[in-house]
Scaffold this motif. Sequence first.
Motif, PDB file in Angstrom:
ATOM      1  N   ILE A 137       1.667 -27.765  -5.915  1.00 58.20           N
ATOM      2  CA  ILE A 137       2.327 -26.470  -6.076  1.00 58.20           C
ATOM      3  C   ILE A 137       1.564 -25.384  -5.309  1.00 58.20           C
ATOM      4  CG2 ILE A 137       3.165 -27.117  -8.364  1.00 58.20           C
ATOM      5  CD1 ILE A 137       1.116 -25.078  -9.509  1.00 58.20           C
ATOM      6  N   PHE A 138       2.282 -24.304  -5.003  1.00 60.31           N
ATOM      7  CA  PHE A 138       1.691 -23.116  -4.392  1.00 60.31           C
ATOM      8  C   PHE A 138       1.660 -22.031  -5.463  1.00 60.31           C
ATOM      9  CE2 PHE A 138       2.198 -19.122  -1.862  1.00 60.31           C
ATOM     10  CZ  PHE A 138       0.997 -19.196  -1.153  1.00 60.31           C
ATOM     11  N   LEU A 139       0.460 -21.605  -5.850  1.00 58.37           N
ATOM     12  CA  LEU A 139       0.278 -20.622  -6.912  1.00 58.37           C
ATOM     13  C   LEU A 139      -0.092 -19.277  -6.286  1.00 58.37           C
ATOM     14  CD1 LEU A 139       0.108 -20.219 -10.036  1.00 58.37           C
ATOM     15  CD2 LEU A 139      -2.357 -20.646  -9.811  1.00 58.37           C
ATOM     16  N   ALA A 140       0.746 -18.257  -6.507  1.00 67.04           N
ATOM     17  CA  ALA A 140       0.564 -16.980  -5.808  1.00 67.04           C
ATOM     18  C   ALA A 140       0.494 -15.813  -6.777  1.00 67.04           C
ATOM     19  CB  ALA A 140       1.702 -16.762  -4.819  1.00 67.04           C
ATOM     20  N   ASP A 141      -0.578 -15.014  -6.630  1.00 67.55           N
ATOM     21  CA  ASP A 141      -0.721 -13.801  -7.436  1.00 67.55           C
ATOM     22  C   ASP A 141      -0.692 -12.542  -6.574  1.00 67.55           C
ATOM     23  OD1 ASP A 141      -3.128 -14.292  -6.153  1.00 67.55           O
ATOM     24  OD2 ASP A 141      -4.339 -13.448  -7.759  1.00 67.55           O
ATOM     25  N   THR A 142      -0.588 -12.694  -5.256  1.00 70.32           N
ATOM     26  CA  THR A 142      -0.567 -11.556  -4.331  1.00 70.32           C
ATOM     27  C   THR A 142       0.744 -11.597  -3.574  1.00 70.32           C
ATOM     28  OG1 THR A 142      -2.965 -11.658  -4.105  1.00 70.32           O
ATOM     29  CG2 THR A 142      -1.775 -10.426  -2.429  1.00 70.32           C
ATOM     30  N   ASP A 174       3.242 -14.130   2.410  1.00 70.83           N
ATOM     31  CA  ASP A 174       4.378 -14.698   3.132  1.00 70.83           C
ATOM     32  C   ASP A 174       3.917 -15.780   4.106  1.00 70.83           C
ATOM     33  OD1 ASP A 174       6.260 -13.050   1.883  1.00 70.83           O
ATOM     34  OD2 ASP A 174       5.918 -11.435   3.315  1.00 70.83           O
ATOM     35  N   SER A 175       2.843 -15.497   4.849  1.00 66.40           N
ATOM     36  CA  SER A 175       2.360 -16.458   5.844  1.00 66.40           C
ATOM     37  C   SER A 175       1.850 -17.736   5.191  1.00 66.40           C
ATOM     38  CB  SER A 175       1.248 -15.818   6.692  1.00 66.40           C
ATOM     39  OG  SER A 175       1.732 -14.699   7.398  1.00 66.40           O
ATOM     40  N   ARG A 176       1.090 -17.583   4.115  1.00 67.08           N
ATOM     41  CA  ARG A 176       0.553 -18.760   3.438  1.00 67.08           C
ATOM     42  C   ARG A 176       1.659 -19.574   2.777  1.00 67.08           C
ATOM     43  NH1 ARG A 176      -4.903 -15.809   0.895  1.00 67.08           N
ATOM     44  NH2 ARG A 176      -5.907 -15.534   2.937  1.00 67.08           N
ATOM     45  N   LYS A 177       2.666 -18.888   2.247  1.00 61.05           N
ATOM     46  CA  LYS A 177       3.796 -19.607   1.634  1.00 61.05           C
ATOM     47  C   LYS A 177       4.568 -20.391   2.691  1.00 61.05           C
ATOM     48  CE  LYS A 177       7.591 -17.509   0.216  1.00 61.05           C
ATOM     49  NZ  LYS A 177       8.606 -16.774  -0.593  1.00 61.05           N
ATOM     50  N   ILE A 178       4.789 -19.778   3.850  1.00 60.25           N
ATOM     51  CA  ILE A 178       5.492 -20.471   4.930  1.00 60.25           C
ATOM     52  C   ILE A 178       4.710 -21.698   5.375  1.00 60.25           C
ATOM     53  CG2 ILE A 178       6.190 -20.289   7.363  1.00 60.25           C
ATOM     54  CD1 ILE A 178       6.873 -17.331   6.767  1.00 60.25           C
ATOM     55  N   GLY A 179       3.398 -21.545   5.514  1.00 61.87           N
ATOM     56  CA  GLY A 179       2.572 -22.691   5.903  1.00 61.87           C
ATOM     57  C   GLY A 179       2.628 -23.802   4.884  1.00 61.87           C
ATOM     58  N   TYR A 180       2.599 -23.435   3.599  1.00 65.35           N
ATOM     59  CA  TYR A 180       2.706 -24.416   2.519  1.00 65.35           C
ATOM     60  C   TYR A 180       4.038 -25.161   2.592  1.00 65.35           C
ATOM     61  CZ  TYR A 180       4.104 -25.973  -2.175  1.00 65.35           C
ATOM     62  OH  TYR A 180       4.592 -26.695  -3.219  1.00 65.35           O
ATOM     63  N   GLU A 181       5.118 -24.408   2.712  1.00 69.41           N
ATOM     64  CA  GLU A 181       6.454 -25.026   2.737  1.00 69.41           C
ATOM     65  C   GLU A 181       6.618 -25.932   3.959  1.00 69.41           C
ATOM     66  OE1 GLU A 181       9.197 -21.702   0.442  1.00 69.41           O
ATOM     67  OE2 GLU A 181       8.731 -21.413   2.564  1.00 69.41           O
ATOM     68  N   ASN A 182       6.152 -25.475   5.108  1.00 68.00           N
ATOM     69  CA  ASN A 182       6.266 -26.286   6.335  1.00 68.00           C
ATOM     70  C   ASN A 182       5.525 -27.610   6.187  1.00 68.00           C
ATOM     71  OD1 ASN A 182       7.795 -24.338   7.590  1.00 68.00           O
ATOM     72  ND2 ASN A 182       6.088 -23.443   8.720  1.00 68.00           N
ATOM     73  N   ILE A 222       4.992 -21.109  -7.693  1.00 70.03           N
ATOM     74  CA  ILE A 222       4.860 -20.346  -8.936  1.00 70.03           C
ATOM     75  C   ILE A 222       4.247 -18.994  -8.585  1.00 70.03           C
ATOM     76  CG2 ILE A 222       3.772 -20.199 -11.201  1.00 70.03           C
ATOM     77  CD1 ILE A 222       3.817 -23.209 -11.352  1.00 70.03           C
ATOM     78  N   GLU A 223       4.974 -17.935  -8.878  1.00 68.16           N
ATOM     79  CA  GLU A 223       4.516 -16.584  -8.566  1.00 68.16           C
ATOM     80  C   GLU A 223       4.233 -15.820  -9.852  1.00 68.16           C
ATOM     81  OE1 GLU A 223       7.860 -15.078  -6.463  1.00 68.16           O
ATOM     82  OE2 GLU A 223       7.321 -16.026  -4.553  1.00 68.16           O
ATOM     83  N   TYR A 224       3.192 -15.016  -9.819  1.00 67.51           N
ATOM     84  CA  TYR A 224       2.909 -14.135 -10.955  1.00 67.51           C
ATOM     85  C   TYR A 224       2.086 -12.956 -10.445  1.00 67.51           C
ATOM     86  CZ  TYR A 224      -1.959 -15.830 -11.081  1.00 67.51           C
ATOM     87  OH  TYR A 224      -3.261 -16.127 -10.781  1.00 67.51           O
ATOM     88  N   GLN A 225       2.132 -11.845 -11.187  1.00 66.11           N
ATOM     89  CA  GLN A 225       1.349 -10.681 -10.803  1.00 66.11           C
ATOM     90  C   GLN A 225       0.446 -10.199 -11.938  1.00 66.11           C
ATOM     91  OE1 GLN A 225       4.561  -8.196  -8.908  1.00 66.11           O
ATOM     92  NE2 GLN A 225       3.064  -8.036  -7.262  1.00 66.11           N
ATOM     93  N   LEU A 266      -2.444 -25.405  -4.393  1.00 57.52           N
ATOM     94  CA  LEU A 266      -2.953 -24.497  -3.363  1.00 57.52           C
ATOM     95  C   LEU A 266      -2.808 -23.089  -3.923  1.00 57.52           C
ATOM     96  CD1 LEU A 266      -4.008 -23.694  -0.595  1.00 57.52           C
ATOM     97  CD2 LEU A 266      -1.651 -23.772   0.267  1.00 57.52           C
ATOM     98  N   ALA A 267      -3.921 -22.442  -4.231  1.00 59.00           N
ATOM     99  CA  ALA A 267      -3.907 -21.092  -4.794  1.00 59.00           C
ATOM    100  C   ALA A 267      -3.957 -20.076  -3.659  1.00 59.00           C
ATOM    101  CB  ALA A 267      -5.088 -20.901  -5.739  1.00 59.00           C
ATOM    102  N   CYS A 268      -3.094 -19.071  -3.724  1.00 59.93           N
ATOM    103  CA  CYS A 268      -2.953 -18.113  -2.630  1.00 59.93           C
ATOM    104  C   CYS A 268      -4.205 -17.267  -2.425  1.00 59.93           C
ATOM    105  CB  CYS A 268      -1.750 -17.202  -2.896  1.00 59.93           C
ATOM    106  SG  CYS A 268      -1.334 -16.118  -1.519  1.00 59.93           S
ATOM    107  N   THR A 269      -4.963 -17.025  -3.500  1.00 61.62           N
ATOM    108  CA  THR A 269      -6.202 -16.252  -3.404  1.00 61.62           C
ATOM    109  C   THR A 269      -7.304 -16.962  -4.162  1.00 61.62           C
ATOM    110  OG1 THR A 269      -5.772 -14.952  -5.400  1.00 61.62           O
ATOM    111  CG2 THR A 269      -4.897 -14.083  -3.316  1.00 61.62           C
TER     112      THR A 269
END
Length: 336
Positions: A188-193, A200-208, A220-223, A244-247
Motif C-alpha cells: 500500500i501507499f500511505l500518504a499524510d502529505t 502527487d509525484s510519489r503516488k504516480i511513481g507508486y502506481e506506475n 490510504i490517505e489521511y491528514q 511505502l510511506a509518503c513521508t
Amino acid sequence: MSGKVTMKELSKSLNLSVSTISKALNNSPEISEATVNKVKEFAALNNYIPNMAARNLKVGQCKTIGVVLPTISTPFFSSVLEGIESLAVSNGYRIILCLSNELLEKEKASIQKLLETQIDGLIISPSRETKKSNDVGHLSKLKAFKIPVVTFDRRVGDIDCDTITTDEELKAELAIFNLERAGCNKIIFLADTLDLAIYDSRKIGYENAMLSLGLHPMIIEYQNRFPNKHLKRLLESKSIDGILACTEQSAIEVMSFILKNGFSIPHDVSVIGFNNSSLGKTFWPSLSSIDLKPKEQGNLAIETLMDRINGLLPVGNINYQLHSEIIQRQSTRTFF
C-alpha cells in the motif's frame, strides 16, 4: 580605548594612515609583516570589528545569502540548512535565515525583509501555500533587482531561477521494485502529505511501479487522524505485506502502530519511508529509507548560487536532479 573602535581611531592611535591600517588588516603585500602584526594585535586588543558593509560596497557585493525555509523542525530541512551554512561560511558568506511556516504571506514578508537587508542571492524551498496558490510574484520580482534565486526540493510556477530537485516518481518506483524483490506483493501507499507536489509525484511513481509488476495499487490517505481501524483490519486479514510511506513521519507512525498491535517488521509487513535521518536510524527496528540527500541538496544549492553570483554559470536556468538510493537497515529480507 573602550567599546568598539573605528579604523580612524586605530589610525590616530598608531600614527598610521587609514589606508595603511586597511591594507594591514587585509594582509596586503605592500605592508611589512611587522606592521601587519602590530596593527592586528592593537586592533584585537581594542575590540576593532571590520565594517563589512563598507568593505563589500567597494566590491559590489554584501557577501550575504538569504535562505527561506518552510521549517527547520524536520530532519530534512535542518540537514539542508547545515549543508548551506557550512559551505557559505567557508566561502566568506553569511546567511540570513527566515522561516515561512508554510505560509505565503510570511514568505512574502521574509523576501521583503531580505531585500531591505540587502542580499546577493536567495535560496528557498517555497511554502505549501505558495505551491497551492501558484502566487510567485514575490519571487519573480527578484530578477528586477538582479538577485539570483535557487529553489530546492519544491518547484513552483514559472520562476526564472536555478533548481535543485530529486526525481520523486523514480524514487517511489525504486522503493516498490525493492519491496517486490523482498517478497512483498500486497503493497500500500500511505500518504499524510496531500497538498504538496511530492505527494502527487510519489503516488504516480507508486502506481506506475505496481501496475508494471501486475500488482493492485492501494492508497490510504489521511491528514489529521491516523487510519487505525482501517490498517488494523488490513493487517489482521493479511491483506498487506508492504508499505511505502509518503513521508518519514508517516513511516514512523505506521511502524509504531504495527508493533503496538503485535505484528512484526519485516516478518509480517515491510516498511520503506522517505529521507534518511536520525529518526529512521534510531527507531527499532530501523526504518529502511529513500535517502533524499538533504545535505547534498544544501551544498549544491549554495554552490550553484555562489557560481551564479560570480558569473560562472552560462545564461539560462539549470535544473540539477540528484540521484537517490535506498538505505536498508536491520531487515531479515534481502532487498538487492
